[in-house]
Motif scaffolding. Structure first.
Motif, PDB file in Angstrom:
ATOM      1  N   ASP A  10       0.838  -1.205   0.000  1.00 52.69           N
ATOM      2  CA  ASP A  10       0.000   0.000   0.000  1.00 52.69           C
ATOM      3  C   ASP A  10       0.870   1.252   0.000  1.00 52.69           C
ATOM      4  O   ASP A  10       1.816   1.364   0.788  1.00 52.69           O
ATOM      5  N   ARG A  13       4.495   3.670  -5.478  1.00 57.66           N
ATOM      6  CA  ARG A  13       4.283   4.553  -6.630  1.00 57.66           C
ATOM      7  C   ARG A  13       3.872   3.750  -7.859  1.00 57.66           C
ATOM      8  O   ARG A  13       4.511   2.751  -8.211  1.00 57.66           O
ATOM      9  N   LEU A  14       2.826   4.207  -8.513  1.00 53.36           N
ATOM     10  CA  LEU A  14       2.308   3.515  -9.690  1.00 53.36           C
ATOM     11  C   LEU A  14       3.315   3.518 -10.835  1.00 53.36           C
ATOM     12  O   LEU A  14       3.474   2.517 -11.530  1.00 53.36           O
ATOM     13  N   GLU A  45      -3.634  -1.273  -2.948  1.00 47.90           N
ATOM     14  CA  GLU A  45      -3.907   0.029  -3.555  1.00 47.90           C
ATOM     15  C   GLU A  45      -2.634   0.863  -3.593  1.00 47.90           C
ATOM     16  O   GLU A  45      -1.995   1.103  -2.563  1.00 47.90           O
ATOM     17  N   VAL A  47      -0.484   4.458  -4.902  1.00 45.92           N
ATOM     18  CA  VAL A  47      -0.735   5.891  -4.923  1.00 45.92           C
ATOM     19  C   VAL A  47      -1.452   6.250  -6.234  1.00 45.92           C
ATOM     20  O   VAL A  47      -1.078   5.793  -7.311  1.00 45.92           O
ATOM     21  N   GLY A  48      -2.497   7.048  -6.116  1.00 45.70           N
ATOM     22  CA  GLY A  48      -3.281   7.414  -7.281  1.00 45.70           C
ATOM     23  C   GLY A  48      -4.543   6.604  -7.421  1.00 45.70           C
ATOM     24  O   GLY A  48      -5.367   6.871  -8.300  1.00 45.70           O
ATOM     25  N   GLY A  49      -4.695   5.575  -6.574  1.00 51.73           N
ATOM     26  CA  GLY A  49      -5.929   4.812  -6.565  1.00 51.73           C
ATOM     27  C   GLY A  49      -5.914   3.530  -7.365  1.00 51.73           C
ATOM     28  O   GLY A  49      -6.892   2.767  -7.326  1.00 51.73           O
ATOM     29  N   ALA A  50      -4.848   3.254  -8.111  1.00 50.56           N
ATOM     30  CA  ALA A  50      -4.782   2.004  -8.864  1.00 50.56           C
ATOM     31  C   ALA A  50      -4.728   0.827  -7.906  1.00 50.56           C
ATOM     32  O   ALA A  50      -4.045   0.875  -6.873  1.00 50.56           O
ATOM     33  N   VAL A  51      -5.425  -0.233  -8.251  1.00 48.10           N
ATOM     34  CA  VAL A  51      -5.484  -1.424  -7.403  1.00 48.10           C
ATOM     35  C   VAL A  51      -4.920  -2.615  -8.173  1.00 48.10           C
ATOM     36  O   VAL A  51      -5.319  -2.873  -9.315  1.00 48.10           O
TER      37      VAL A  51
END
Length: 317
Positions: A10, A13-14, A45, A47-51
């Protein structure tokens, strides 16, 4: 079959996770098994909301050939004891363990940076050195590593490190092919000092840029700071000061970096003997060239040619 473990947690970074997917995903071919690994198989999850849904748990890291830790979004986040233990176990098992950008802080928390070279984004190199005083932090490089532990500077430097790890594990041909498909350079010379914000009057930038361009055209011959300063119509002291402010390094170190970079290109792409390459790049002798190259790159020129020359090219020994 090369096993690549992408570590998920969690708050990671994406961009860094996407880099690993891009480099070791479909582009790298059927001989690579890329798995997303987390503490559990529950969705993670970023950063930025991507799961992301992990495919393996941290126990899989012990079987991996390469383990990549993406950067942290928050330096105050505490890596879990399970993750740190898994990274140590993976390294003991012989994996190449890499931390992209602020992922270096995770490797530091695992104790893997002790007595080893390290780097992170230039804004945070002092903090990395403060938190991990036994790490040999070099703020000027794009990536660095030793003994199977690797770290990279900010953002795009993660691509550089990943491509380097591909070269180490899958070969130069595969790394070059992946770089072409990503429309990026398979190897970038220089360091992150060139990206550090440093105030420099606009009127100074053009003369020094012209000096550097001319120096690159004349690398074959000896060049002195006095000569470079003359091209810029400056005193040696003023030229040296402004050169450091603009590039983050000294004129002589910059020249050496460019000579080495030119030599790497020639070793990879030409059949020229090592002695002739030394002359083309402005080294006084083949012996001097070998000494500088080995100290700078970490391996001898002949070994570099063997390791990084595309298999389709014929090299003369």
């Amino acid at each position: 079959m090369q096993k690549i473990a992408l570590v998920l947690f969690d708050g990671a970074r994406l961009f860094d996770t996407a880099v690993v997917d891009e480099v070791w995903g479909a582009r790298s071919g059927p001989d690579v098994e890329l798995r997303r690994c987390a503490a559990t198989k529950d969705p993670v999850e970023l950063v930025g909301g991507a799961v992301f849904k992990p495919e393996r748990t941290f126990s899989w890291l012990r079987t991996a050939d390469v383990v990549v830790v993406p950067g942290l979004a928050n330096l105050d986040a505490e890596p879990s004891p399970e993750l740190l233990a898994a990274l140590r176990a993976a390294h003991r098992a012989g994996a190449q363990v890499a931390g992209l950008c602020l992922g270096a802080f995770v490797l530091g928390a695992a104790g893997l940076l002790d007595d080893r070279p390290a780097v992170t984004h230039w804004r945070f190199t002092r903090e990395l050195a403060r938190r991990h005083p036994r790490a040999e932090v070099d703020p000027g490089v794009l990536f660095t590593g030793a003994d199977g532990v690797w770290t990279s500077a900010g953002v795009a430097a993660g691509i550089d490190l990943c491509l380097h790890l591909v070269r180490l594990t899958l070969g130069a041909d595969v790394a070059a092919s992946i770089a072409r498909s990503m429309v990026t350079a398979p190897f970038r010379s220089g360091g992150q000092a060139q990206f550090i914000t440093a105030p420099s009057p606009a009127r100074d930038e053009e003369p020094l840029a012209a000096v550097r361009e001319r120096a690159l055209r004349e690398l074959r011959r000896p060049l002195t700071v006095a000569e470079l300063a003359g091209w810029a119509a400056m005193s040696e002291r003023t030229f040296a000061r402004r050169f450091v402010a603009e590039t983050g390094t000294t004129p002589l170190r910059w020249l050496l970096d460019q000579r080495i970079a030119r030599a790497q290109q020639l070793l990879e792409s030409s059949d020229l003997p090592v002695a002739e390459i030394a002359g083309c790049c402005g080294f006084g002798s083949a012996v001097s060239f070998r000494q500088h190259f080995t100290r700078h790159v970490g391996i001898a020129p002949s070994r570099y040619r063997t390791d990084f020359r595309p298999a389709t090219a014929s090299a003369s020994r």
